[in-house]
Enzyme design. Structure first.
Site, short mmCIF file in Angstrom:
data_model
loop_
_atom_site.label_atom_id
_atom_site.label_comp_id
_atom_site.label_asym_id
_atom_site.label_seq_id
_atom_site.Cartn_x
_atom_site.Cartn_y
_atom_site.Cartn_z
N LYS A 133 -17.27 -0.10 8.75
CA LYS A 133 -15.91 -0.82 9.11
C LYS A 133 -15.98 -0.83 10.56
O LYS A 133 -15.61 -1.83 11.06
CB LYS A 133 -14.75 0.06 8.59
CG LYS A 133 -13.66 -0.56 8.92
CD LYS A 133 -12.17 -0.03 8.13
CE LYS A 133 -11.06 -0.77 8.63
NZ LYS A 133 -9.91 0.20 7.84
N ILE A 193 -5.95 -7.87 11.36
CA ILE A 193 -5.31 -7.14 12.73
C ILE A 193 -6.64 -6.63 13.60
O ILE A 193 -6.64 -7.06 14.83
CB ILE A 193 -4.03 -6.61 12.40
CG1 ILE A 193 -2.89 -7.55 11.57
CG2 ILE A 193 -3.59 -6.23 13.86
CD1 ILE A 193 -1.95 -6.89 11.21
N ASN A 218 0.79 -1.24 0.05
CA ASN A 218 0.03 0.05 0.08
C ASN A 218 0.87 1.36 -0.05
O ASN A 218 2.18 1.31 0.42
CB ASN A 218 -1.01 0.10 0.96
CG ASN A 218 -2.00 -0.87 0.98
OD1 ASN A 218 -2.72 -1.18 0.22
ND2 ASN A 218 -2.34 -1.49 2.30
N ASP A 244 -4.57 -6.36 2.21
CA ASP A 244 -5.49 -7.24 2.71
C ASP A 244 -5.46 -8.80 2.00
O ASP A 244 -5.94 -9.57 2.58
CB ASP A 244 -6.79 -6.60 1.97
CG ASP A 244 -7.53 -5.40 2.46
OD1 ASP A 244 -7.51 -5.31 3.52
OD2 ASP A 244 -7.79 -4.77 1.58
#
Length: 397
Positions: free
Chosen positions: A337, A305, A208, A276
């Protein structure tokens, strides 16, 4: 945090001495009193007048100054401070500290004190990496001397590597941590930061776009409030927070293992940009390009996590803070989320390319909790970190 704290600032020679002026300004801005001491070499780079004007205090220079000795002897000067900061500290001054030399005002003050000492080294990369300097570093750390930096980067001499003076804001955070008896004293907090790298083969990986700047700033802000910080970071260029227990990882699985090993904790702040997915069966050999053929990669889901820690029945921290980097429908997606993961707070931001936030020095976040969505103005990431750290301290009580 530094209101009415007394800092004895020793400035030694080197081009980095110019940063001491900004350091004085930032310490004074936070309410600290700064008493400056200059070595003869330091006067080649900054003037006693400029240092004295910013500190609003006399700049001390000579060991055998009859007026200074009559008004405040060097023994008293060395013991009247809450903290002695050496910034910049040259290789020469570090060597003097190790051998106990006292041939000028600065080295005499350092030998005659029982006050805690914080050193910010600055020197040529070869000097820093020299075995003699590294031995001196180990000895001083063994004597209980604190260190901040040096950082890695371009040198005034044209070379590149470790040896740059830590930035003034980093030194201020280290000063705050050294003097910390703050609201988070005795609290253990785990912070994740940076990206993870998921290997495709020995030379390629999936990652990322994260610099680790925000997570690092949060760790420093928590340290400044007195917290014990376990800093679990993926590969990131950002300098590691001085004073934290740093755990370096590469993959999401390694980060999950490191976080689990760091429990129990009072709070967890999960700012890392964790990949991911990972490649199923990453090869030990480089995948060779073949004309007309595109390799097929199979993906597996990485451990979650944030959800794992949030939903733990045994080691869940009292406060779990997640991050949501979104490009569309920021509040809606981040709210979902938070509920899906089971964390207490989500710090959400818009990382669309036009915002310049991903990899930049500023951030604009929304804090989402049971109380709803609270918009914070766009500000420096250090300021976001301090505001979040204050909220965490208030929540943990």
């Amino acid at each position: 945090m530094l209101e009415d704290k007394r800092i004895l600032l020793i400035i030694s020679g080197g081009i980095a001495a110019y940063k001491s002026l900004d350091l004085i300004r930032q310490l004074r801005k936070r309410g600290a009193w700064v008493t400056p001491v200059l070595t003869k070499s330091a006067e080649q780079f900054v003037t006693p007048l400029s240092v004295s004007a910013l500190a609003e205090e006399k700049a001390y220079r000579d060991l055998f100054d009859l007026t200074d000795e009559a008004e405040m002897g060097h023994i008293q000067l060395s013991r009247s401070a809450d903290l002695i900061v050496v910034a910049p500290a040259t290789a020469n001054l570090m060597a003097k500290m190790v051998t106990g030399q006292a041939d000028d005002l600065a080295s005499t003050l350092l030998l005659a004190t029982d006050t805690p000492i914080l050193v910010a080294p600055a020197m040529n990369v070869r000097m820093w990496l020299h075995p003699a300097t590294q031995r001196n570093l180990a000895t001083l750390k063994g004597d209980g001397v604190g260190f901040v930096g040096p950082n890695e980067g371009d040198m005034a001499c044209g070379e590149f590597g470790p040896g740059r003076l830590a930035e003034p804001v980093e030194i201020v955070v280290a000063v705050e941590a050294a003097l910390a008896e703050g609201p988070l004293t005795g609290r253990r907090i785990v912070v994740t930061s940076g990206p993870t790298h998921e290997p495709i083969d020995p030379v390629r990986y999936i990652a990322n776009r994260s610099s680790g700047a925000q997570g690092t700033a949060i760790a420093r802000a928590l340290l400044a409030l007195g917290a014990e910080v376990v800093f679990v970071t993926g590969p990131a260029e950002e300098p590691r927070p001085e004073g934290a227990h740093v755990v370096e990882v590469e993959t999401a699985k390694q980060m999950m293992d490191a976080v689990a090993a760091a429990m129990p904790a009072d709070a967890g702040v999960f700012a890392a940009a964790v990949a991911d997915w990972r490649v199923d069966g990453a090869g030990d050999s480089k995948i060779k390009k073949q004309d007309g053929e595109i390799p097929s990669l199979n993906f597996l889901e990485n451990p979650d996590i944030l959800a794992t820690i949030s939903q733990s029945k045994s080691d869940r921290p009292a406060l779990v803070v997640g991050f949501a980097a979104e490009t569309d429908d920021v509040i809606e997606n981040a709210t979902k989320k938070r509920l899906r993961k089971g964390c207490d707070w989500i710090v959400a931001n818009d990382v669309s390319p036009e915002t310049g936030i991903m990899g930049g020095r500023e951030n604009a976040v929304v804090l989402i909790s049971d109380d709803g969505a609270e918009h914070w103005p766009r500000m420096q990431k250090d300021a976001v970190a301090r505001q979040l750290a204050d909220r965490i301290a208030a929540k943990l009580g």
